[in-house]
Design a protein around this motif. Structure first.
Motif, PDB file in Angstrom:
ATOM      1  N   UNK A   1      -1.637  10.972   4.000  1.00 34.85           N
ATOM      2  CA  UNK A   1      -1.819   9.723   4.740  1.00 34.85           C
ATOM      3  C   UNK A   1      -0.784   8.689   4.331  1.00 34.85           C
ATOM      4  N   UNK A   2      -0.455   8.631   3.034  1.00 36.00           N
ATOM      5  CA  UNK A   2       0.570   7.694   2.586  1.00 36.00           C
ATOM      6  C   UNK A   2       1.947   8.084   3.112  1.00 36.00           C
ATOM      7  N   UNK A   3       2.244   9.374   3.122  1.00 26.34           N
ATOM      8  CA  UNK A   3       3.522   9.825   3.682  1.00 26.34           C
ATOM      9  C   UNK A   3       3.578   9.589   5.192  1.00 26.34           C
ATOM     10  N   UNK A   4       2.442   9.787   5.871  1.00 31.65           N
ATOM     11  CA  UNK A   4       2.403   9.524   7.308  1.00 31.65           C
ATOM     12  C   UNK A   4       2.624   8.041   7.595  1.00 31.65           C
TER      13      UNK A   4
ATOM     14  N   UNK B   1      -5.149   2.971   4.534  1.00 34.16           N
ATOM     15  CA  UNK B   1      -4.302   3.248   3.381  1.00 34.16           C
ATOM     16  C   UNK B   1      -4.750   2.480   2.145  1.00 34.16           C
ATOM     17  N   UNK B   2      -5.330   1.282   2.331  1.00 31.06           N
ATOM     18  CA  UNK B   2      -5.658   0.481   1.165  1.00 31.06           C
ATOM     19  C   UNK B   2      -6.799   1.084   0.341  1.00 31.06           C
TER      20      UNK B   2
ATOM     21  N   UNK C   1       0.821  -1.208   0.000  1.00 30.86           N
ATOM     22  CA  UNK C   1       0.000   0.000   0.000  1.00 30.86           C
ATOM     23  C   UNK C   1       0.851   1.252   0.000  1.00 30.86           C
ATOM     24  N   UNK C   2       2.001   1.184   0.657  1.00 35.20           N
ATOM     25  CA  UNK C   2       2.865   2.353   0.698  1.00 35.20           C
ATOM     26  C   UNK C   2       3.540   2.587  -0.635  1.00 35.20           C
ATOM     27  N   UNK C   3       3.835   1.526  -1.357  1.00 32.92           N
ATOM     28  CA  UNK C   3       4.645   1.658  -2.558  1.00 32.92           C
ATOM     29  C   UNK C   3       3.814   1.758  -3.822  1.00 32.92           C
ATOM     30  N   UNK C   4       2.522   1.430  -3.764  1.00 31.85           N
ATOM     31  CA  UNK C   4       1.678   1.544  -4.948  1.00 31.85           C
ATOM     32  C   UNK C   4       0.984   2.887  -4.919  1.00 31.85           C
ATOM     33  N   UNK C   5       1.281   3.784  -5.824  1.00 32.03           N
ATOM     34  CA  UNK C   5       0.688   5.124  -5.808  1.00 32.03           C
ATOM     35  C   UNK C   5      -0.711   5.124  -6.387  1.00 32.03           C
ATOM     36  N   UNK C   6      -1.301   6.306  -6.327  1.00 33.73           N
ATOM     37  CA  UNK C   6      -2.662   6.426  -6.824  1.00 33.73           C
ATOM     38  C   UNK C   6      -2.753   6.161  -8.303  1.00 33.73           C
ATOM     39  N   UNK C   7      -1.702   6.432  -9.057  1.00 33.86           N
ATOM     40  CA  UNK C   7      -1.751   6.261 -10.494  1.00 33.86           C
ATOM     41  C   UNK C   7      -1.431   4.848 -10.922  1.00 33.86           C
ATOM     42  N   UNK C   8      -0.864   4.023  -9.986  1.00 37.16           N
ATOM     43  CA  UNK C   8      -0.537   2.652 -10.339  1.00 37.16           C
ATOM     44  C   UNK C   8       0.745   2.510 -11.113  1.00 37.16           C
TER      45      UNK C   8
END
Length: 414
Positions: free
Chosen positions: A383-386, A349-350, A21-28
Motif C-alpha cells: 500500500x505504501x509503494x502503491x 496509509x496513515x 506517511x509515504x516517507x515514514x516507515x513502519x519502523x520509524x
C-alpha cells in the motif's frame, strides 16, 4: 544551493501529510541528519539558454536567421573588361559596370518571409525548451521516487529482519515451528530482492541526472516534489508551437507570392568604350540593358511546391489547434482526478505503522498466525509503494498539464 534537512519545513496540510506517511516507515527510522537535499527548483535552476541541453536546440533558429540575412542581401554589381585588337584593324577597349536594382518587389517578399520564418523558429525553440524542462522534471521525479522507494524498502527490510531474528529465537526455544521461521525467511528474501531492484533503479536515475547536472555532489538526495494545487482553470495562453505554425503559414504564403514573381528587374549596364585606329583614338560612354525573359522557366516547380506547402501548413495548424484544446481539457481533468485520489489515500496509509505494530504484537503473543502476519506486512508495504506510485503519477499528470498549458505552472524555471 544545497541545504540540510530541517524539521520546520513548511508544507500544505494535505501534501505534507501524504508525504509524511509515504516517507515514514513502519519502523520509524529516518534519514541521516547530514544528508544533502536537492529540490526540483534547485535542479532546474541551471536550465537557461546556456545549458547544453537548450543550446543544442538552436540550429533551426540559426538556419532561419541565415536565410533571412540572405533574403535581404542586394545583388552585387558586375564589372566587365573587353579588348578587341584584330591585326590591321581598329583596337577596341570597353569597361562595363552592371547592376540589377532590387526594385521588382521580390526582395521585400523574401525579407518578410524570412522574418516570419525566424519568428516561427523562435517559437519552435521556445516549445522545445519547455519540453526539455518537462524532461528534466520527469528525470528529477524519477530520481526522487527511486530515492523514496529505496528508503522505504530498506526500512521495511530492517523491520522484517528484526522480526526474523525474534522468530528464530522463538523457534530455538520451541515456541515457534521451524517451518514458520523458514517461511518468514523467504518473505525477507522477497523484500531484499525488491530492495536490490530499487537500488539499481536509483543508481540509474541518479546517473541520468548527473548528465544534466554534473555539479551535483555524490551524496545529494532528491526531495520528492509536492503535487501542486489543482488550478481552477487554465488561461487562454497560446502554446508556442501553435504560434510557430501560424507564422509558418504566413511565411509559406509569402514564399508562394515570391514564386509567382516571374519577371525580374533588368540588369542596367553602363561603361566606357575606346576605339583606336590609324593612330587616332575615339572614346565615349556605353549603355545597355540585360533582361532574363521568362519564356520557358516560369518557376513552375517553386509555385507548385509552395502551393502544396500552404495547404500542408494550414492543415497542421488546424489539427494542432484542435489537439491543444482537447489535450488541455483532458490534462486538467486527469490531474484533478489523480490529485484527489492522492488526498483520499491519507486515511488508509496513515494507519499503516500502527497496523504493523498491532499485527507483530498479536503474532508474538500467539493470538494470530504466521499467514496473518505476512499478509499484514505485505499489505502495508504494497500500500505504501502503491501510494508512492500514485504520487509519481500525479507529478507526471502535472507535467502533462504544463505542456498542454504551454508554459511553466510551477516555480523553478529560470
Amino acid at each position: 544551493m544545497f541545504k540540510k534537512p530541517t524539521h520546520g519545513r513548511r508544507w500544505s496540510v494535505a501534501h505534507g501529510l501524504v508525504l509524511g506517511l509515504l516517507l515514514v516507515p513502519a519502523t520509524g527510522v529516518g534519514q541521516n541528519a547530514g544528508t544533502l537535499e536537492l529540490n526540483e527548483a534547485e535542479f532546474l535552476a541551471t536550465l537557461d539558454s546556456t545549458h547544453p541541453a537548450l543550446a543544442a536546440l538552436a540550429g533551426r533558429l540559426a538556419r532561419a536567421e541565415g536565410d533571412r540575412r540572405r533574403a535581404g542581401a542586394v545583388d552585387n554589381p558586375t564589372i566587365e573588361y573587353e579588348y578587341e585588337g584584330p591585326a590591321d584593324q581598329a583596337d577596341q577597349t570597353t569597361l562595363k559596370l552592371g547592376w540589377k536594382p532590387p526594385l521588382d518587389g521580390r526582395r521585400g517578399l523574401a525579407v518578410n518571409a524570412g522574418e516570419a520564418a525566424v519568428e516561427a523558429a523562435s517559437r519552435h525553440l521556445e516549445w522545445a525548451q519547455l519540453q526539455v524542462r518537462e524532461d528534466m522534471r520527469a528525470l528529477f521525479a524519477e530520481w526522487a521516487v527511486a530515492e523514496r522507494r529505496q528508503a522505504l524498502l530498506s526500512q521495511h527490510f530492517e523491520s522484517f529482519r528484526e522480526l526474523e531474528a525474534r522468530l528464530n529465537v522463538r523457534a530455538e526455544r520451541g515456541e515457534e515451528s521451524e517451518l514458520a521461521a523458514r517461511r518468514f525467511a523467504l518473505a525477507v528474501m522477497e523484500v531484499r530482492t525488491e530492495l536490490a531492484r530499487s537500488e539499481a533503479d536509483l543508481a540509474r536515475a541518479r546517473g541520468r541526472a548527473l548528465v544534466l547536472r554534473e555539479d551535483l555532489p555524490a551524496d545529494v538526495v532528491a526531495v520528492l516534489p509536492d503535487p501542486p494545487a489543482v488550478p481552477s482553470a487554465l488561461d487562454d495562453t497560446i502554446r508556442p508551437d501553435v504560434l510557430a505554425l501560424r507564422r509558418e503559414v504566413e511565411a509559406t504564403t509569402l514564399r508562394r507570392r515570391l514564386a509567382g514573381r516571374v519577371l525580374e528587374f533588368p540588369t542596367l549596364v553602363a561603361g566606357w568604350t575606346q576605339i583606336t585606329e590609324a593612330g587616332e583614338s575615339f572614346d565615349g560612354p556605353y549603355f545597355g540593358v540585360a533582361w532574363d525573359v521568362p519564356l520557358f522557366d516560369r518557376n513552375q516547380g517553386d509555385r507548385h511546391e509552395t502551393t502544396r506547402a500552404i495547404a500542408i501548413a494550414e492543415a497542421r495548424l488546424r489539427f494542432t489547434e484542435r489537439e491543444v484544446e482537447q489535450r488541455r481539457t483532458a490534462a486538467l481533468a486527469a490531474y484533478s482526478v489523480l490529485h484527489a485520489s492522492l488526498i483520499e489515500i491519507i486515511g488508509v496509509v496513515q494507519d499503516a505503522p500502527a497496523l504493523v505494530d498491532a499485527a507483530s504484537a498479536s503474532f508474538l503473543a500467539g493470538e494470530s498466525s504466521m499467514t496473518d502476519l505476512l499478509e499484514t506486512l505485505r499489505s502495508v508495504m504494497e500500500s505504501q509503494l502503491a501510494a508512492l506510485d500514485l504520487h509519481a503519477g500525479v507529478l507526471a499528470a502535472h507535467r502533462e498539464l504544463e505542456l498542454s498549458a504551454g508554459r511553466a505552472l510551477t516555480r523553478g524555471d529560470s
